[in-house]
Design an enzyme around this catalytic site. Structure first.
Site, PDB file in Angstrom:
ATOM      1  N   SER A   1       0.810  -1.225   0.000  1.00 47.72           N
ATOM      2  CA  SER A   1       0.000   0.000   0.000  1.00 47.72           C
ATOM      3  C   SER A   1       0.845   1.279   0.000  1.00 47.72           C
ATOM      4  O   SER A   1       0.320   2.377  -0.021  1.00 47.72           O
ATOM      5  CB  SER A   1      -0.963   0.012   1.190  1.00 47.72           C
ATOM      6  OG  SER A   1      -0.250   0.182   2.377  1.00 47.72           O
ATOM      7  N   CYS A   2       2.156   1.122  -0.027  1.00 48.97           N
ATOM      8  CA  CYS A   2       3.073   2.262  -0.042  1.00 48.97           C
ATOM      9  C   CYS A   2       3.242   2.765  -1.481  1.00 48.97           C
ATOM     10  O   CYS A   2       3.656   2.009  -2.358  1.00 48.97           O
ATOM     11  CB  CYS A   2       4.410   1.809   0.558  1.00 48.97           C
ATOM     12  SG  CYS A   2       5.829   2.789   0.130  1.00 48.97           S
ATOM     13  N   THR A   3       2.915   4.029  -1.713  1.00 51.22           N
ATOM     14  CA  THR A   3       2.988   4.620  -3.051  1.00 51.22           C
ATOM     15  C   THR A   3       4.411   4.558  -3.615  1.00 51.22           C
ATOM     16  O   THR A   3       4.611   4.184  -4.775  1.00 51.22           O
ATOM     17  CB  THR A   3       2.512   6.086  -3.012  1.00 51.22           C
ATOM     18  OG1 THR A   3       1.197   6.100  -2.469  1.00 51.22           O
ATOM     19  CG2 THR A   3       2.489   6.702  -4.393  1.00 51.22           C
TER      20      THR A   3
ATOM     21  N   CYS B   1       6.714   2.473  -2.893  1.00 58.98           N
ATOM     22  CA  CYS B   1       7.031   1.069  -3.181  1.00 58.98           C
ATOM     23  C   CYS B   1       6.441   0.651  -4.526  1.00 58.98           C
ATOM     24  O   CYS B   1       7.112   0.001  -5.333  1.00 58.98           O
ATOM     25  CB  CYS B   1       6.494   0.156  -2.078  1.00 58.98           C
ATOM     26  SG  CYS B   1       7.255   0.421  -0.467  1.00 58.98           S
TER      27      CYS B   1
END
Length: 117
Positions: free
Chosen positions: A11-13, A15
């Site tokens: 959910s990390c942009t 990433c």
């Protein structure tokens, strides 16, 4: 070149952008979910050894998780800090990309190019 390890959180942009960049440039990597496959104490120490500014570079100091910490990390030993990070990997900045010799923390295409050489 050694194997590229990509510590990520879906959910990390940053990433997702990193994964898209690596894939678009046909760079092979092993993906490790930071929370399901947390780095071991030895891996954390290795990652730390590759940073230029140590814990400051590795910790997500603006995160709510960091702000909620009840301990002052400056007062703890390195092994205590490593244990805290392993217990709560949200304290780590993401993504973390390493080939065992170099490290890139965060989304940085120029640094990815250098690592892929």
């Amino acid at each position: 070149m050694s194997q590229l390890t990509f510590f990520t959180y879906p959910s990390c942009t940053s990433c997702r952008k990193t994964k898209k960049w690596l894939t678009a440039h046909s760079i092979e990597f092993v993906e490790r979910h930071l929370f399901k496959d947390t780095p071991s104490p030895r891996e954390i120490l290795k990652i730390l050894s590759l940073t230029t500014s140590g814990l400051d570079e590795l910790l997500a100091t603006r995160s709510q998780t960091f702000k909620n910490l009840e301990q002052n990390l400056d007062e703890l030993s390195l092994s205590e800090v490593v244990q805290i990070v392993i217990k709560d990997p949200k304290l780590l900045r993401r993504p973390i990309l390493t080939n065992g010799e170099k490290i890139v923390i965060g989304y940085n295409p120029d640094a990815f190019k250098n690592m892929a050489k």
